[in-house]
Design an enzyme around this catalytic site. Structure first.
Site, PDB file in Angstrom:
ATOM      1  N   HIS A  40       0.855  -1.190   0.000  1.00 10.18           N
ATOM      2  CA  HIS A  40       0.000   0.000   0.000  1.00 10.18           C
ATOM      3  C   HIS A  40       0.890   1.239   0.000  1.00 10.18           C
ATOM      4  O   HIS A  40       2.097   1.136   0.167  1.00 10.18           O
ATOM      5  CB  HIS A  40      -0.903   0.008   1.245  1.00 10.18           C
ATOM      6  CG  HIS A  40      -0.125   0.254   2.493  1.00 10.18           C
ATOM      7  ND1 HIS A  40       0.586  -0.749   3.140  1.00 10.18           N
ATOM      8  CD2 HIS A  40       0.120   1.393   3.189  1.00 10.18           C
ATOM      9  CE1 HIS A  40       1.214  -0.226   4.182  1.00 10.18           C
ATOM     10  NE2 HIS A  40       0.950   1.064   4.239  1.00 10.18           N
ATOM     11  N   HIS A 127       6.398   6.310  -0.755  1.00 12.40           N
ATOM     12  CA  HIS A 127       7.111   5.089  -1.101  1.00 12.40           C
ATOM     13  C   HIS A 127       6.279   3.876  -0.695  1.00 12.40           C
ATOM     14  O   HIS A 127       5.381   3.990   0.124  1.00 12.40           O
ATOM     15  CB  HIS A 127       8.487   5.046  -0.414  1.00 12.40           C
ATOM     16  CG  HIS A 127       8.396   4.965   1.070  1.00 12.40           C
ATOM     17  ND1 HIS A 127       8.199   6.097   1.858  1.00 12.40           N
ATOM     18  CD2 HIS A 127       8.437   3.912   1.919  1.00 12.40           C
ATOM     19  CE1 HIS A 127       8.148   5.719   3.129  1.00 12.40           C
ATOM     20  NE2 HIS A 127       8.279   4.407   3.190  1.00 12.40           N
TER      21      HIS A 127
END
Length: 185
Positions: A40, A127
């Site tokens: 995610h 990220h």
């Protein structure tokens, strides 16, 4: 309950990330690798919250989702945050509609500050974490050369979620509590 706000990915994106992670695993002596279902993009880690805080968090997410429409992100880089003799966090970096992502992040930060959550002091660095506490068999530059990120599909960021993080039978499980479609104005 321990929570964060994030963007989930469809299975094709997760499959692409898993393929990259497999190369990393083969190139490593040891490490902790994220489960495919847990890939995610975190927008904000909230930590422990109470049930009573959920409605105010949901109002912020709903308002933010109404201000920012859906957008696309590309996985364009692989990098790491250091550690002592190992790679503390190996991540995939993003490109694409970063202005939309940044706007969504800022709207959520501002809204949650009004609910008593501290603003993040560090700059937001989007990220995707794929491994932690990694010790590679070769140097990082060699690993980077062996990975082709072009086959990972575009991430269609269409929703933002409040997500519960819990450990169940020794495995970290992420469960959406509430989800809001990014509709823009």
């Amino acid at each position: 309950m321990r929570t964060f706000i994030g963007i989930d990915f469809d299975v094709k994106v997760k499959d692409g990330i898993k393929a990259v992670q497999s190369i990393v695993r083969e190139s490593s002596r040891k490490g902790r690798f994220k489960y495919m279902g847990n890939f995610h993009l975190t927008l904000k880690f909230l930590g422990e919250i109470s049930e009573e805080q959920i409605p105010s968090i949901n109002k912020v997410l709903e308002a933010s989702a109404k201000e920012v429409g859906s957008f696309g992100l590309n996985i364009e880089d692989i990098g790491f945050f250091g550690g002592k003799g190992n790679i503390r966090t190996l991540w995939l970096g993003l490109g694409g509609s970063l202005a939309s992502l940044d706007l969504l992040y800022k709207k959520i930060e501002e809204g949650l500050e009004g609910c008593g959550f501290d603003k993040e002091k560090r700059p937001y660095m989007p990220h995707i974490t794929i491994a932690q506490d990694l010790i590679l068999k070769t140097g990082f530059a060699e690993l980077r050369e062996s990975i082709d990120l072009k086959d990972i599909p575009v991430i269609d960021a269409e929703e933002v979620s409040l997500i519960k993080s819990e450990e169940i039978q020794g495995k970290r499980i992420y469960t959406p509590i509430s989800t809001f479609r990014l509709t823009g104005k």
